[in-house]
Design a protein around this motif. Structure first.
Motif, short mmCIF file in Angstrom:
data_model
loop_
_atom_site.label_atom_id
_atom_site.label_comp_id
_atom_site.label_asym_id
_atom_site.label_seq_id
_atom_site.Cartn_x
_atom_site.Cartn_y
_atom_site.Cartn_z
N THR A 58 -18.11 -71.41 -47.79
CA THR A 58 -17.96 -69.99 -47.48
C THR A 58 -19.07 -69.23 -48.18
O THR A 58 -19.38 -69.51 -49.34
N TYR A 59 -19.67 -68.27 -47.45
CA TYR A 59 -20.71 -67.41 -48.01
C TYR A 59 -20.27 -65.95 -47.95
O TYR A 59 -19.56 -65.55 -47.01
N THR A 60 -20.75 -65.17 -48.90
CA THR A 60 -20.58 -63.74 -48.74
C THR A 60 -21.53 -63.27 -47.65
O THR A 60 -22.60 -63.85 -47.43
N ASP A 61 -21.16 -62.19 -46.96
CA ASP A 61 -21.91 -61.78 -45.78
C ASP A 61 -23.38 -61.50 -46.06
O ASP A 61 -24.26 -61.80 -45.23
N GLY A 65 -27.27 -67.04 -43.78
CA GLY A 65 -28.53 -67.27 -43.11
C GLY A 65 -29.72 -67.35 -44.05
O GLY A 65 -30.82 -67.74 -43.63
N ARG A 66 -29.53 -66.97 -45.31
CA ARG A 66 -30.64 -67.00 -46.28
C ARG A 66 -30.37 -67.99 -47.41
O ARG A 66 -31.29 -68.60 -47.94
N PHE A 67 -29.12 -68.14 -47.81
CA PHE A 67 -28.74 -69.02 -48.92
C PHE A 67 -28.01 -70.22 -48.38
O PHE A 67 -27.25 -70.13 -47.40
N THR A 68 -28.19 -71.37 -49.06
CA THR A 68 -27.49 -72.59 -48.68
C THR A 68 -26.94 -73.26 -49.94
O THR A 68 -27.70 -73.56 -50.86
N ILE A 69 -25.64 -73.47 -49.95
CA ILE A 69 -25.00 -74.17 -51.06
C ILE A 69 -24.78 -75.63 -50.68
O ILE A 69 -24.48 -75.94 -49.52
N SER A 70 -24.97 -76.50 -51.65
CA SER A 70 -24.71 -77.92 -51.42
C SER A 70 -24.28 -78.54 -52.74
O SER A 70 -24.42 -77.92 -53.79
N ARG A 71 -23.75 -79.75 -52.69
CA ARG A 71 -23.32 -80.41 -53.91
C ARG A 71 -23.55 -81.90 -53.81
O ARG A 71 -23.53 -82.48 -52.73
N ASP A 72 -23.76 -82.49 -54.98
CA ASP A 72 -23.89 -83.94 -55.10
C ASP A 72 -22.72 -84.38 -55.97
O ASP A 72 -22.74 -84.22 -57.20
N LEU A 80 -27.98 -74.20 -55.09
CA LEU A 80 -28.04 -73.02 -54.24
C LEU A 80 -29.52 -72.81 -53.87
O LEU A 80 -30.33 -72.45 -54.73
N GLN A 81 -29.82 -73.07 -52.62
CA GLN A 81 -31.16 -72.79 -52.11
C GLN A 81 -31.17 -71.35 -51.64
O GLN A 81 -30.38 -70.98 -50.76
#
Length: 121
Positions: A58-61, A65-72, A80-81
């Motif tokens: 889930t992203y804040t509005d 489209g600009r930030f990407t969260i991922s996890r290992d 957070l890209q």
């Protein structure tokens, strides 16, 4: 004890990019959700993005489209890209994790100390 350590912040020009990282360490049994929050000067801390243990995001509005969260999960690390940064993105970015420490019956919430992102020309 559990520690969350963020890295990757810095000064960047508008339109630029950064990759924030947060590594959790200590007596961790499992991590449920991991998230990024931010707090701009004079404002309250706000949720930026959250990712569950099964990858639900889930992203804040304002960052969609600009930030990407991922996890290992193997490294207990969340990323957070952040792309197309705007001056309004200037803030201290905090890592948050909801996790079970070993032998605990209930999860607990932990915070990192934050990493500063400054967007300025």
């Amino acid at each position: 004890q559990v520690q969350l350590v963020e890295s990757g912040g810095g000064l960047v020009q508008p339109g630029g990019s950064l990759r924030l990282s947060c590594a959790a360490s200590g007596s961790i049994f499992s991590i449920t959700a991991m998230a990024w929050y931010r707090q701009a000067p004079g404002k309250e801390r706000e949720l930026v993005a959250v990712i569950s243990s099964i990858g639900r995001i889930t992203y804040t509005d304002s960052v969609k489209g600009r930030f990407t969260i991922s996890r290992d999960n193997a490294k207990n690390t969340v990323y957070l890209q952040v792309n197309r940064l705007e001056p309004e993105d200037t803030a201290v970015y905090y890592c948050n994790a909801n996790l079970y420490v070993r032998f605990a019956e209930h999860p607990s919430e932990y915070w990192g100390k934050g990493t500063l992102v400054t967007v300025s020309s």
